[in-house]
Design a protein around this motif. Structure first.
Motif, PDB file in Angstrom:
ATOM      1  N   ALA A  11      37.158  39.370  28.618  1.00  0.00           N
ATOM      2  CA  ALA A  11      37.441  39.785  30.189  1.00  0.00           C
ATOM      3  C   ALA A  11      37.788  41.093  30.235  1.00  0.00           C
ATOM      4  O   ALA A  11      37.170  41.578  31.297  1.00  0.00           O
ATOM      5  CB  ALA A  11      38.458  38.832  30.392  1.00  0.00           C
ATOM      6  N   PHE A  14      34.893  43.247  29.901  1.00  0.00           N
ATOM      7  CA  PHE A  14      34.003  43.160  31.113  1.00  0.00           C
ATOM      8  C   PHE A  14      34.338  44.011  32.392  1.00  0.00           C
ATOM      9  O   PHE A  14      33.381  44.652  33.108  1.00  0.00           O
ATOM     10  CB  PHE A  14      33.476  41.610  31.322  1.00  0.00           C
ATOM     11  N   SER A  42      28.091  38.155  44.000  1.00  0.00           N
ATOM     12  CA  SER A  42      29.300  37.446  43.443  1.00  0.00           C
ATOM     13  C   SER A  42      29.520  36.121  44.150  1.00  0.00           C
ATOM     14  O   SER A  42      30.229  35.255  43.279  1.00  0.00           O
ATOM     15  CB  SER A  42      30.768  38.377  43.288  1.00  0.00           C
ATOM     16  N   TYR A 217      25.099  44.037  36.507  1.00  0.00           N
ATOM     17  CA  TYR A 217      26.288  43.937  35.734  1.00  0.00           C
ATOM     18  C   TYR A 217      27.468  43.846  36.619  1.00  0.00           C
ATOM     19  O   TYR A 217      28.441  42.528  36.290  1.00  0.00           O
ATOM     20  CB  TYR A 217      26.547  45.121  34.880  1.00  0.00           C
ATOM     21  N   THR A 220      27.905  40.272  38.211  1.00  0.00           N
ATOM     22  CA  THR A 220      27.989  39.082  37.306  1.00  0.00           C
ATOM     23  C   THR A 220      29.060  39.193  36.322  1.00  0.00           C
ATOM     24  O   THR A 220      30.071  38.440  36.527  1.00  0.00           O
ATOM     25  CB  THR A 220      26.547  38.894  36.737  1.00  0.00           C
ATOM     26  N   PHE A 221      28.575  39.895  35.162  1.00  0.00           N
ATOM     27  CA  PHE A 221      29.752  39.934  34.170  1.00  0.00           C
ATOM     28  C   PHE A 221      30.849  40.688  34.462  1.00  0.00           C
ATOM     29  O   PHE A 221      32.064  40.264  34.191  1.00  0.00           O
ATOM     30  CB  PHE A 221      29.169  41.106  33.056  1.00  0.00           C
ATOM     31  N   VAL A 224      32.106  37.534  37.759  1.00  0.00           N
ATOM     32  CA  VAL A 224      32.195  36.154  37.569  1.00  0.00           C
ATOM     33  C   VAL A 224      32.507  35.836  36.241  1.00  0.00           C
ATOM     34  O   VAL A 224      33.336  35.070  35.742  1.00  0.00           O
ATOM     35  CB  VAL A 224      30.907  35.378  38.230  1.00  0.00           C
ATOM     36  N   ALA A 225      31.688  36.432  35.190  1.00  0.00           N
ATOM     37  CA  ALA A 225      31.828  36.183  33.979  1.00  0.00           C
ATOM     38  C   ALA A 225      33.174  36.738  33.502  1.00  0.00           C
ATOM     39  O   ALA A 225      33.990  35.875  32.535  1.00  0.00           O
ATOM     40  CB  ALA A 225      30.829  36.856  32.968  1.00  0.00           C
ATOM     41  N   LEU A 228      35.951  34.048  34.571  1.00  0.00           N
ATOM     42  CA  LEU A 228      36.124  32.720  33.921  1.00  0.00           C
ATOM     43  C   LEU A 228      36.667  33.075  32.489  1.00  0.00           C
ATOM     44  O   LEU A 228      37.353  32.006  32.126  1.00  0.00           O
ATOM     45  CB  LEU A 228      34.421  32.467  33.878  1.00  0.00           C
ATOM     46  N   ALA A 229      36.343  33.953  31.815  1.00  0.00           N
ATOM     47  CA  ALA A 229      36.805  34.304  30.428  1.00  0.00           C
ATOM     48  C   ALA A 229      38.331  34.492  30.644  1.00  0.00           C
ATOM     49  O   ALA A 229      38.923  33.737  29.741  1.00  0.00           O
ATOM     50  CB  ALA A 229      36.246  35.442  29.873  1.00  0.00           C
TER      51      ALA A 229
END
Length: 287
Positions: A11, A14, A42, A217, A220-221, A224-225, A228-229
């Motif tokens: 996380a 990112f 997003s 990037y 998303t990463f 959101v990513a 979530l992480a």
């Protein structure tokens, strides 16, 4: 346990990438337009996650909380970050964001009336001293414009994130993190879009293949990513254990800045950044 640690590390990695991509995009998109496009994408992804998880989205009934969080955490934080990255390197910005845990600590004391231990206050003072030393590095070869303005903008982004985090804790008592983030993203996008009216010169848009990849990037990463992480890691390890991991953010940002963008750091900036990071770790460690 190992899975939780790995998720938190991913996380922060990112999130650090957002500063690298933001620095690259600084010449391709005006900051307010970049922020609008990023969070519009997003918001759609976060809304999709709510649908998949069959969660209700009280976008109108809880508009006040979403608007406040969107203003500080999406509009002010991201816009000032991208504006700052037009003036200074991602490595220098990464050193300054070591102040985020300190900002959270101070606003937790002011707004939530949390009891703060003496050790944490000492860490806060050390971190602030580090940031002051860092800002003295005026001869930084990686400054691209008004270095002082860039540094001040990144400091403002740290303050905004501190407010967003603390207010998120307060509002999160009645709403789950995914819904809260999605709501903040929607209202933050609207505010960012409004700020574009009459201020964005479309001739300043210079998108190439790498710029589109960087935009993908950050949408998303880095949004959101990473979210979530981080939340999955917090769920496994608990918030107390997870909190100090945010101090990896400035370290990853500097490392990526040097490797990906070939950025350099002068001695004063490095010393100030290390002191700021040490102070932030001391301020945020629970044990």
């Amino acid at each position: 346990m190992k899975k939780g640690f790995l998720l938190l590390i991913i996380a922060t990695l990112f999130w650090a990438g957002n500063y690298i991509a933001g620095r690259y995009l600084s010449d391709a998109l005006p900051p307010t337009l970049l922020n609008t496009v990023r969070w519009a994408i997003s918001s759609l992804l976060l809304w999709g996650l709510l649908v998949i998880n069959k969660k209700p989205f009280p976008i109108f009934s809880r508009w006040k909380e979403f608007l406040i969080l969107g203003f500080f955490g999406i509009f002010i934080f991201s816009t000032t970050t991208y504006m700052g990255l037009r003036e200074i390197s991602s490595s220098q910005a990464g050193m300054i964001v070591a102040g985020i845990p300190v900002s959270i600590l101070i606003f937790s004391f002011i707004l939530l009336k949390e009891k703060i231990k003496v050790k944490s206050w000492i860490g806060t003072v050390i971190s602030i001293i580090g940031v002051v030393i860092l800002i003295q590095g005026k001869e930084n070869i990686e400054s691209f414009g008004n270095a002082l303005a860039g540094e001040v903008l990144i400091i403002i982004s740290c303050i905004a994130w501190g407010l967003y985090t603390v207010l998120g804790r307060k509002y999160g008592k009645a709403t789950d993190p995914l819904t809260l983030t999605a709501g903040a993203a929607v209202y933050g996008t609207i505010l960012s879009l409004i700020s574009c009216i009459g201020t964005v010169d479309m001739n300043a848009v210079q998108m190439d293949g790498m710029a589109w990849l960087a935009l993908f990037y950050v949408s998303t990463f880095a949004s959101v990513a990473a979210y979530l992480a981080w939340n999955a890691g917090v769920k496994i390890l608990g918030p107390g254990t997870a909190a100090p991991f945010i101090n990896l953010l400035p370290i990853w940002t500097v490392i990526l800045g040097v490797i990906v963008l070939n950025e350099g750091i002068n001695t004063i900036t490095l010393v100030g950044g290390v002191i700021a990071i040490i102070g932030a770790i001391l301020a945020s460690l629970k044990k």
